[in-house]
Scaffold this active site. Structure first.
Site, PDB file in Angstrom:
ATOM      1  N   CYS A   1       0.761  -1.243   0.000  1.00  0.00           N
ATOM      2  CA  CYS A   1       0.000   0.000   0.000  1.00  0.00           C
ATOM      3  C   CYS A   1       0.798   1.303   0.000  1.00  0.00           C
ATOM      4  O   CYS A   1       0.759   2.068  -0.964  1.00  0.00           O
ATOM      5  CB  CYS A   1      -0.866  -0.068   1.239  1.00  0.00           C
ATOM      6  SG  CYS A   1      -2.025   1.235   1.298  1.00  0.00           S
TER       7      CYS A   1
ATOM      8  N   HIS B   1      -2.616   7.009   4.259  1.00  0.00           N
ATOM      9  CA  HIS B   1      -1.592   5.996   4.525  1.00  0.00           C
ATOM     10  C   HIS B   1      -0.172   6.416   4.136  1.00  0.00           C
ATOM     11  O   HIS B   1       0.642   5.598   3.704  1.00  0.00           O
ATOM     12  CB  HIS B   1      -1.945   4.663   3.832  1.00  0.00           C
ATOM     13  CG  HIS B   1      -1.378   3.488   4.593  1.00  0.00           C
ATOM     14  ND1 HIS B   1      -1.463   2.197   4.174  1.00  0.00           N
ATOM     15  CD2 HIS B   1      -0.683   3.457   5.763  1.00  0.00           C
ATOM     16  CE1 HIS B   1      -0.882   1.400   5.043  1.00  0.00           C
ATOM     17  NE2 HIS B   1      -0.396   2.147   6.019  1.00  0.00           N
TER      18      HIS B   1
END
Ligand SMILES: *[C@@H]1O[C@H](CO)[C@@H](O)[C@H](O)[C@H]1NC(C)=O
Ligand SMILES: *[C@@H]1O[C@H](CO)[C@@H](O)[C@H](O)[C@H]1NC(C)=O
Ligand SMILES: *[C@@H]1O[C@H](CO)[C@@H](O)[C@H](O)[C@H]1NC(C)=O
Ligand SMILES: *[C@@H]1O[C@H](CO)[C@@H](O)[C@H](O)[C@H]1NC(C)=O
Length: 491
Positions: free
Chosen positions: A75, A122
């Protein structure tokens, strides 16, 4: 006389052509970038999936499907490369992700693209300076950590905390609202309130379809034929996302922005077979250096594409969006030093050969070493790395679990991130001809030692440009119990 008339006519036509070309060139497009989370190669209808995605199928059929398109295996790395146009070895984020309790973030010296972000960040938040609205975005509605519950918007580790923000404010009023609906609605609101004479750049990184496996029951109903429960729930999550994309494009049409919109759809990494995703027939899955880890689902839709309805097989990487979109927005990527991405607009819009002939998938200096160096005086093959040079792909170190998994074999391992299991072996070099063998069945490293050596030399050259990996230890101050039950900056 007639000749003069013709000349005047031609001249006028030429001037008009010039002016209209100028105004087309000067008109900046709107950009919609939809990023799906953990969305696998075999999870989109047009790859023959057991999951139905009518919207993605239609939009991609009207646009260009990118079938030789790469993202990163996990990610944070994909997101950092997308937003900065730089390889992980050049931002210090080459190992793992930014965990919820690490004092780490996308280094502040690297500018990002896009103006509105709706969904997952993130890329670090331990200090206010690292929050999206302090990293180049005008607005952010969404969450900061890696994964959370879709209805409660809480992320639970040692303790639970709310992770949902409207810019810097915490939004505690959405308990029970499914995040795909919530983020779609916010995207629609941004579109409705946008002055259509100004360019819009909306980055929509959905929470879908990352674990935990949660979706309103209505979306699962059409999938009763799928016997595997994790797969069935996941299919419903994909359907909700597909509907969200339909709603956002509808809003763009309603507000007369769609005609001038360049839409990109991309996954952030391969599907997680431990949470319903699937990459069949590719090898491996999320987190690995096999194709299942990072050969990505992606497509572009735009009126300005010259080759519509085509499949594109040119080599394109997630770091290429930064220079490509920047230049479409009227910026000048060549003015920014140190970019690893290429402007691939001609490749996408006209099917021109890709300017990209090499792709550094990653070099991870902190990953557990595997075996002993296979060659002396060159790149140490016990280090985890992967690299593409034309049709050739080399993998070194520990690539992660290399099983071929069919949809019926996916697993529901619960809502938490699960580390891959690894093959316990001293073998640490693989070579594949990816064009001929995209499913990585024939290791050619013994057959072509000279290609291997050449690629190790390239890897060594890339390694010489790497910055140290930043990967700080857990910081207990991150715990939401110290911050009013909320995930947020703690320093
Ligand atoms: C899409 O729009 C329809 C109609 O307004 C709505 O019922 C549905 O919940 C929306 N779906 C998503 C994912 O936002
Ligand atoms: C790029 O740099 C050149 C030279 O410094 C400058 O003239 C030009 O305006 C810059 N272009 C953009 C779009 O910033
Ligand atoms: C990469 O470069 C660093 C710094 O020079 C060196 O310590 C490391 O061994 C190199 N890695 C590999 C895999 O060769
Ligand atoms: C790889 O993953 C598969 C599927 O989860 C599992 O059955 C297999 O044991 C794993 N292999 C290794 C070496 O861990």
């Amino acid at each position: 006389m007639a000749r003069e008339l013709v000349t005047t006519f031609l001249l006028t036509a030429f001037v008009i052509l010039l002016i209209s070309r100028e105004s087309i060139a000067a008109k900046k497009p709107h950009i919609l970038f939809v990023l799906a989370d953990d969305y696998g190669w075999n999870d989109v209808g047009y790859h023959g999936s057991d999951i139905k995605t009518p919207t993605l199928d239609r939009l991609s059929a009207e646009g260009v499907r990118l079938e030789n398109y790469y993202v990163q295996p996990i990610c944070t790395p994909s997101r950092s490369q997308l937003l900065t146009g730089r390889y992980q070895i050049h931002t210090g984020l080459q190992h793992s992700i930014i965990w919820y309790n690490q004092a780490n973030g996308l280094p502040l010296q690297f500018p990002t693209i896009a103006t509105h972000i709706v969904g997952k960040w993130h890329l670090g938040f331990y200090k206010k300076e690292y929050m999206p609205t302090n990293r180049g975005f005008d607005t952010h509605y969404g969450y900061l950590t890696g994964a959370e519950y879709y209805f409660t918007h809480k992320r639970c580790y040692e303790t639970c905390g709310i992770d949902l923000r409207d810019n810097l404010d915490v939004d505690k009023n959405q308990n029970g609202v499914y995040s795909t609906h919530l983020f779609t609605k916010r995207a629609e609101d941004i579109i409705a309130n946008h002055d259509k004479n100004k360019p819009l750049f909306l980055y929509l990184p959905y929470q879908a379809v990352h674990s935990p496996l949660e979706v309103p029951e209505e979306y699962v109903k059409p999938y009763q034929r799928i016997k595997n429960k994790a797969r069935r729930t996941y299919a419903g999550m994909v359907s909700a996302m597909d509907e969200g994309v339909a709603n956002v494009t509808k809003a763009l049409k309603q507000h007369r922005l769609w005609e001038d919109t360049i839409m990109v759809f991309s996954t952030d990494n391969g599907g997680q077979i431990l949470s319903g995703g699937n990459n069949w027939p590719l090898r491996g899955w999320k987190g690995s250096l096999w194709e299942g880890g990072f050969r990505g689902v992606g497509f572009v839709h735009s009126n300005s594409l010259e080759t519509k309805g085509k499949i594109n097989r040119e080599l394109i990487h997630i770091s290429d969006w930064f220079p490509t979109l920047l230049s479409l927005a009227g910026g000048s990527p060549s003015n920014i030093t140190g970019l690893d991405g290429y402007n691939v607009w001609d490749t996408i819009s006209k099917n021109a050969p890709s300017p990209r002939t090499e792709l550094l998938h990653n070099i991870d200096p902190l990953f557990t070493k595997s075996g002993t160096p296979a060659y002396s005086g060159t790149f140490d093959t016990s280090t985890r790395a992967a690299f593409r040079m034309g049709k050739w792909k080399i993998i070194t170190g520990n690539p992660g679990n290399g099983s071929w998994i069919k949809p019926a074999q996916v697993i529901d391992s619960g809502e938490h991130h699960v580390e891959n299991t690894f093959e316990d072996t001293n073998k640490n070099v693989w070579l594949f001809d990816i064009l001929d063998d995209p499913t990585e069945r024939n290791d050619l490293s013994q057959k072509y030692p000279n290609i291997v050596k050449k690629m190790l030399t390239r890897l060594q050259a890339y390694n010489a440009t790497a910055v140290p990996a930043i990967y700080p230890p857990p910081d207990p101050r991150a715990d939401p119990s110290h911050n009013g039950g909320v995930w947020g900056p703690w320093e």
